[in-house]
Design an enzyme around this catalytic site. Sequence first.
Site, PDB file in Angstrom:
ATOM      1  N   ASP A 397      12.809  24.263  17.095  1.00  0.00           N
ATOM      2  CA  ASP A 397      13.708  25.395  17.298  1.00  0.00           C
ATOM      3  C   ASP A 397      15.043  24.903  17.858  1.00  0.00           C
ATOM      4  O   ASP A 397      15.134  23.826  18.449  1.00  0.00           O
ATOM      5  CB  ASP A 397      13.065  26.392  18.266  1.00  0.00           C
ATOM      6  CG  ASP A 397      13.486  27.826  17.994  1.00  0.00           C
ATOM      7  OD1 ASP A 397      14.586  28.022  17.440  1.00  0.00           O
ATOM      8  OD2 ASP A 397      12.716  28.744  18.339  1.00  0.00           O
ATOM      9  N   GLU A 400      20.428  23.621  16.115  1.00  0.00           N
ATOM     10  CA  GLU A 400      21.885  23.675  15.866  1.00  0.00           C
ATOM     11  C   GLU A 400      22.674  22.743  16.786  1.00  0.00           C
ATOM     12  O   GLU A 400      23.621  22.127  16.306  1.00  0.00           O
ATOM     13  CB  GLU A 400      22.463  25.082  16.066  1.00  0.00           C
ATOM     14  CG  GLU A 400      21.762  26.239  15.486  1.00  0.00           C
ATOM     15  CD  GLU A 400      20.585  26.693  16.313  1.00  0.00           C
ATOM     16  OE1 GLU A 400      20.780  27.166  17.439  1.00  0.00           O
ATOM     17  OE2 GLU A 400      19.477  26.553  15.814  1.00  0.00           O
ATOM     18  N   ASP A 470      17.156  33.820  13.541  1.00  0.00           N
ATOM     19  CA  ASP A 470      16.678  35.060  14.160  1.00  0.00           C
ATOM     20  C   ASP A 470      17.411  36.269  13.588  1.00  0.00           C
ATOM     21  O   ASP A 470      18.167  36.956  14.290  1.00  0.00           O
ATOM     22  CB  ASP A 470      16.872  34.991  15.673  1.00  0.00           C
ATOM     23  CG  ASP A 470      16.093  33.847  16.311  1.00  0.00           C
ATOM     24  OD1 ASP A 470      15.112  33.379  15.702  1.00  0.00           O
ATOM     25  OD2 ASP A 470      16.470  33.421  17.419  1.00  0.00           O
TER      26      ASP A 470
END
Length: 787
Positions: A397, A400, A470
Amino acid sequence: MKICSSFFIGLLACWGVVAQSFQETEGGISATIDSIEVEIQFFKPDLVRVIKYPEGSSYKKESLSVIMDPEDVSFNTREKGDYVSLSSKDLEVLLDLRNGNITFKRLGGRVLLQEISASFVKFNDAGEDTYSVSQSFKLDPEEAIYGLGILQNGKMSQRNQEVKMIQGNTWDFVPFFQSVKGYGLFWDNYSPTTFRDNIERTQFESEVGDGIDYYFMDGGNSDGVIANMRHLTGEVPMFPLWTFGYWQSKERYKSQEETVGVVKKYRELNVPLDGIIQDWQYWGDNYHWNAMEFLNPNFPEPQKMIDQIHDLNAHIIISIWSSFGPETQPYKDLKAGNDLLEFQTWPLSGKDTWPPDMNYPSGVRVYDAYNPEARDIYWKYLRKGLYSLGIDGWWMDSTEPDHLEFKPEDLDIQTHLGSFRKVRNAYPVLSVGGVYKNQRQETSDKRVFILTRSAFAGQQRYGANTWSGDVTASWDALGEQIPAGLNFSLTGIPYWNTDIGGFFLSKFKDKLEDPEYRELYARWLQFAAFTPMMRSHGADAPREIYQFGKKGDDIYDALEKFINLRYSLLPYIYSSAWDITHNNSSMMRALVMDFLGDSKVHDLNDQYMFGKSILVAPVTRSMYTVNKSENFGEVKSKDIYLPAGAIWYDYWDERKFNGGKRIEKETPIDVMPLYVRAGSILPIGPKVQYATQHDWNNLEVKVYPGANGEFILYEDENDNYNYEDGAYSEIKFEWKDEQKQLIIHPRKGEFEGMLKERVFNIKLVGEKQGSTSKNIKYHGEKLQVDL
């Protein structure tokens, strides 16, 4: 071409000198034009690198994406007036000696792309003198282009827009586009970059660059362009068979009993499931964020939990992040090596509350994935705390990574490779690559599988499947996922997925009790059954199938039907995965890839091919609950376009249609429009509860007449890298339409546990004559079946 230097109050002074000559180099030419050094180098006969940098400086870069070494390419060089021409067997590249602009032409054919201008503006990057760089190109007015990454803009063609490319949660960027004309361009820069396209120019402009550095490739078509991009930046490994089954997750399972209980419930319901995902906080509090070990008292026996899941013939992947809390061992090791980046990231507070209580700052920091030693530290703790327990894969997760309360000066932070600004967008490929490389060194007996939230060019070589972040649940968001996934695939990265039902349910006050959301969830799951990973996940409400009712209820039955449909297509899906690995194909295919001659599909954003046989047309608008009532009895319909140049069969009722026209398809809640192209050969697998429950000893093989066709059934050992050494088999099916004859060619290859004898139930699909079936015993030798 120009060099510009800022002085006084933003005034720009520009100067230039026309070059009179060029020099041949080992792979191309170099020239000095308008005080700019220009280098053109063939990497392949149809792939060219272009470098430009100011005269008097030097340019050397070890690419973070490109791993290909230039081939020894034969080419000719000759002068044409003010131009110098380089010609390989495939491409002609023309350099204008007056202004440094380059034109790319297909040898003996059309102009593919032309440069307009380049620009270098002096820039001080955190104390280092460098440039902001841009390059502009001229495209044909009606030329469609695709790619750029995961863009939540609903567009198929990416013309006429401006995009600020800096990695985020739901927008992932790859500075690459390909054209409907059959060429592609990769802008090899990692700093924040703006892509602009308007009637005047198409442009990449990057905040930091010692030089302009890009690759032009001519593939002839989309598959050819993608093949070149993968030659350049890395081929795609095989994923384990079990990753193509159905996956259940939520934010988050709070105990090991709950996690195991979900798997048990699916087994009790006889609903197929291959994996469960354990999200965050298994490590306990935020000060121990991402400790990579089970510190939460609700997970007292993690080994027992993992063993129980494996005993239920399921797999588990687990959430790991790019950041660490200050009380963790990885944090302390990384801090000692100055390998933590000092900007705000998730979570902000040490208390697990919303909004964050900043009286108790978490101290969580992102690690410097640009440093190979830091990547090794990351793996050391991942191996010790989780891999050693038998975790099957990694949910990486925030790759980025999360950057909260952004301040421009944050980009001045120094990483192992220079300023964060200089290398910002490449963070995902390095963080994911560190895990892949380390696990590959550990063993070849188990394939690496990584689910990740962000990506950059080259990430396809690291066993990673990127999801779209998300996203908030809505019909618009569902519709946007289709072109987002297709454009991402068109950058050369084939594995993509999305949170079924959307992550946040903020637009649905009553959550799962809202009839419209239940309809949306059913349609989203139907779409996800035809993506590279079928994975349910989200916050605000659980998403397990039994949360939507019971057998006999409309929504429950629709969900179960499509989960089972997914499993029936595993032989087709796994063979399509091999086509990706072996032939540089793609699984989610924009219609322009297979129907280039039909201009009506060039900008079609709500249909696609799944593999090379199945056309998918997801339902992306509410049909039944627009007034918040729950009435699934009335049959609605959707408008479909069937591409020209093919005959099509409705998957559900086997009706036949000619392409090149629009049709209406009835779409009750348990039907999503699916059409199979004539000439397709579709293997249908057995009914199973998990991917490897039954072998493929008795496959139904559907033949769709109306055109010649072929299909290669691929099989291997499912979860190791022995296929790299030739441990796999291929069975080629060839359909000769005029003779109504199916040829099953001799099996090629072998592997341990391979079926040496099997039955194929051949079914000829037809509208008028009904279905013709034959059971054929196959021993690996050539068979001819007349139908």
